[in-house]
Design an enzyme around this catalytic site. Structure first.
Site, PDB file in Angstrom:
ATOM      1  CD  GLU A  17      -6.799   1.752  -8.208  1.00  0.00           C
ATOM      2  OE1 GLU A  17      -7.357   2.044  -6.739  1.00  0.00           O
ATOM      3  OE2 GLU A  17      -5.679   1.494  -7.780  1.00  0.00           O
ATOM      4  CG  HIS A  38      -0.128  -6.904  -6.167  1.00  0.00           C
ATOM      5  ND1 HIS A  38       0.019  -6.122  -5.036  1.00  0.00           N
ATOM      6  CD2 HIS A  38       0.293  -6.702  -7.106  1.00  0.00           C
ATOM      7  CE1 HIS A  38       0.672  -4.969  -5.507  1.00  0.00           C
ATOM      8  NE2 HIS A  38       1.043  -5.193  -6.504  1.00  0.00           N
TER       9      HIS A  38
END
Lengths: 326, 371
Positions: A60, A129
């Site tokens: 990321e 999440h």
């Protein structure tokens, strides 16, 4: 006219932006052949080819950092961070570099990038999440933070974010990705990045919210309407740079304000709005500003998720208390 | 290790890392010099640039010590790296640097006044009039490697014959940013050169603590790109390695990792005191390998340099550095509103009140905080 979901509207805006501007590049994990884990980039690889729709290595920090390099060279990268909790890995690049490239070079190099990430709880996923990093990003000078709450606003705001000459963190309410459909016209028209959306006009109380909580807030407004309570509902949508004027003007009319967010309370965007109301709207208030937020705890795994997320009952209770204040 | 009896034992991979050196510590050629250096006179521009860098470096430290410059990171001992890299790059290439690469920036066309402005605490020092696409100094370690990947991706996408050159130090090779970058650059075969200045010290942490790897260049192997180690005090070796890497990148053969072995002869920055953590004998020994004396010996031996030329060069450098320092000192501070006006492309109306308040305070009171 097509009725589409929020995630389909994101996809539509991406396709539109890529067709309109060859400098727009989509990158991220699984955005190519897989079409993104939420299918937000579905079909882009086939339409625009692998040079413009990049499956990146699984990193990321790389995705955010290389977007900065691309942007400095004049491309318009739109990167996807797969899940909200993974966006924390990008914060070094966003805060130390994306946000200040223009400032530190006095405008010589700029950073017209968009970092998209799903945001918020409520879809019963694994850990990491369900995060709400909106306030964390909104605290960073030099970027914009956008958080749409409907297919139409997702389409128009994403187009605006991609066309904006500065870095934009674009938070997508995961819970709303497929919750409802709306008619979206693919006309390439962007929405403004510096104004709230007044979704419902009312006279008794101003409900200020953003992201997925807009959905429940509108339901509550409907329910109260039947009881003769008139709620004004404002979707802030652009958390940074924020349009405080619209909120102040609304509260000046209603005299009462409830702010609703699913993020934890401490140092939240709700806190900033409440503080601004205290600074600039205190004398228009008839009751204390109320905040309906998640508690200051870690977002739980799915079995307790519904206890964590503020719901309609809490919104109702806060509004009632606000209205009953002498 | 326990000996295991596998039915068949084969080798999955092997590697070796080459070490490149042309001039030894005394400036003698240990092997025939490469084409660009075949004529000793061709090395004069390298030497002159290196001496100018050292003059600039000394002046920057003097300015800092007299309260006229902020914290500064000296490049003392790194001049061969800077000249070797700087002269190899093309104008259209993109340079991404650390805070210790001012010498390369000078060769890229960044003025000494701009460099001093930056160290003097003024963002305008990064608004280079010369290399408009070069990145500003990157303070956070290894972050710029990721930017270099993006730059190189853009270059490749547009099929341009340009290369991104990214500098890092030995400490940076411990960071994820570095690994993520070399991994992606090789996977996409991007036109980028990663250059490690291994000066043995990351502030107080020695190279031996930083990594158990025998060389830092071999980290390239894991990424799938070529790596080479060079004598970082030998400008000929540095330049040759960078030229080779740039040529590879320019013709589409992908990235290269270069490790230049040198020594940080100065403190980490002017805010550091290296005597707290490293023995003076080590520093004294390192001076025997320093790059400028080595090249001067070679040039003198080759008959293209002498004492009077040296003195003339020092005078020239001194004049140039003094003029740059004066130009820096004569530059008035930036107007405070620039802090707001360069934040976004268009100054947000939402910040107008904050901007006005800041200006009003600046005009009425200036600075009234302690420190």
């Amino acid at each position: 006219m097509a009725q589409i979901t929020l995630v389909e509207a994101v996809n539509l805006a991406l396709a539109r932006a890529m067709a309109d501007d060859p400098e727009v590049i989509v990158l991220g994990e699984d955005v190519g052949r897989d079409g993104g884990v939420f299918r937000a980039t579905l079909g882009l690889l086939e339409k625009f080819g692998p040079a413009r729709v990049l499956d990146t290595p699984l990193a990321e920090n790389l995705i955010a950092g290389m977007s900065i390099g691309m942007a400095a060279e004049g491309l318009k990268p739109v990167c996807e961070i797969q899940f909200s909790g993974f966006s924390y890995a990008t914060i070094d690049q966003i805060i130390n570099h994306a946000s200040r490239m223009r400032h530190r070079t006095r405008g010589r190099l700029t950073c017209p990038m968009v970092l998209r990430t799903p945001c918020g709880a409520g879809i019963h996923p694994p850990e990491h999440h369900s995060e709400s990093p909106d306030a964390m990003f909104a605290h960073i000078p030099g970027i914009r933070v956008v958080y749409p709450s409907s297919p139409r606003r997702a389409y128009g705001l994403l187009l605006a974010a991609i066309r904006d000459p500065d870095p934009v963190v674009f938070l997508e309410p995961t819970r709303l990705y497929r919750l409802f459909k709306e008619e979206v016209i693919d006309d390439g028209v962007a929405l403004p990045l510096d104004s709230c959306f007044t979704l419902r006009e009312g006279t008794d109380v101003t409900l200020v919210t953003w992201g997925a909580m807009v959905y429940e807030t509108l339901q509550v407004a409907d329910e109260l309407s039947a009881q003769g309570v008139s709620c004004e509902v404002i979707d802030v949508a652009t958390l940074k740079i924020m349009d405080m004027d619209t909120i102040l003007a609304s509260v000046a009319r209603t005299g009462r304000c409830v702010i609703i967010t699913e993020a934890p309370r401490h140092c939240s965007v709700a806190s900033e709005i409440a503080a601004s109301l205290a600074d600039e709207g205190l004398l228009t208030l008839l009751a204390p500003v109320a905040r309906v937020t998640a508690p200051d705890i870690i977002v739980p795994l799915p079995r307790l998720e519904q206890n964590y997320l503020p719901g309609r009952a809490q919104i109702h209770a806060a509004i009632r208390k606000t209205l009953e204040f002498a | 290790m326990t000996k295991r009896n596998f039915p068949t034992v084969t080798t999955a991979a092997t590697f070796q890392i080459e070490y490149l050196r042309y001039l030894d510590d005394r400036g003698r050629a240990v092997t025939p010099l490469p084409e660009f250096a075949a004529d000793p006179a061709a090395l004069l521009r390298f030497y002159e640039a290196m001496v100018l860098m050292r003059s600039y470096d000394a002046k920057a430290i003097a300015l800092q010590r007299t309260g006229q410059l902020g914290t500064y990171a000296s490049m003392l001992g790194k001049e061969a790296v800077d000249a070797g890299v700087g002269f190899a790059m093309q104008k259209d290439d993109v340079f991404l640097c650390t805070y210790r690469d001012n010498g390369i920036q000078m060769l890229r066309g960044v003025t000494m006044r701009e460099l001093l402005l930056y160290w003097g605490g003024d963002e305008r020092g990064s608004d280079f009039a010369g290399p408009r696409r070069d990145f500003p100094v990157c303070i956070t370690i290894a972050s710029q490697c990721l930017h270099a990947v993006g730059v190189a991706y853009a270059i490749k996408l547009r099929k341009q014959p340009r290369v991104a050159v990214c500098m890092i130090g030995d400490g940076a090779t411990s960071k994820g940013d570095f690994y993520e970058s070399i991994n992606a650059a090789a996977a996409w075969k991007l036109p980028v050169v990663f250059f490690i200045t291994n000066n043995q010290w990351a502030i107080s942490v020695p190279r031996s603590t930083q990594s158990a790897a025998a060389t830092l260049a071999q980290k390239s192997i894991a990424a799938g790109m070529p790596g080479v180690q060079v004598d970082g005090n030998d400008v000929v070796a540095v330049h040759q390695a960078v030229q080779d890497a740039l040529a590879r990148a320019r013709c589409g053969d992908g990235p290269t990792l270069i490790e230049a072995v040198t020594y940080r002869l100065a403190d980490h920055t002017t805010a550091d005191d290296a005597s707290r953590y490293r023995p003076p004998e080590e520093v004294a020994a390192a001076w025997k390998h320093e790059p400028i004396l080595r090249l001067r010996n070679y040039l003198s031996e080759a008959g293209v340099w002498n004492k009077s030329r040296e003195e003339a060069l020092l005078r020239r450098c001194n004049t140039e550095v003094q003029a740059a320092a004066q130009a820096y000192l004569d530059t008035p501070p930036p107007p405070p509103e620039q802090m707001f006006d360069q934040l976004y492309a268009v100054a947000p109306a939402a910040y107008a009140a904050q901007r006005a308040a800041l200006l009003e305070n600046a005009q009425a009171h200036g600075s009234d905080h302690a420190g």
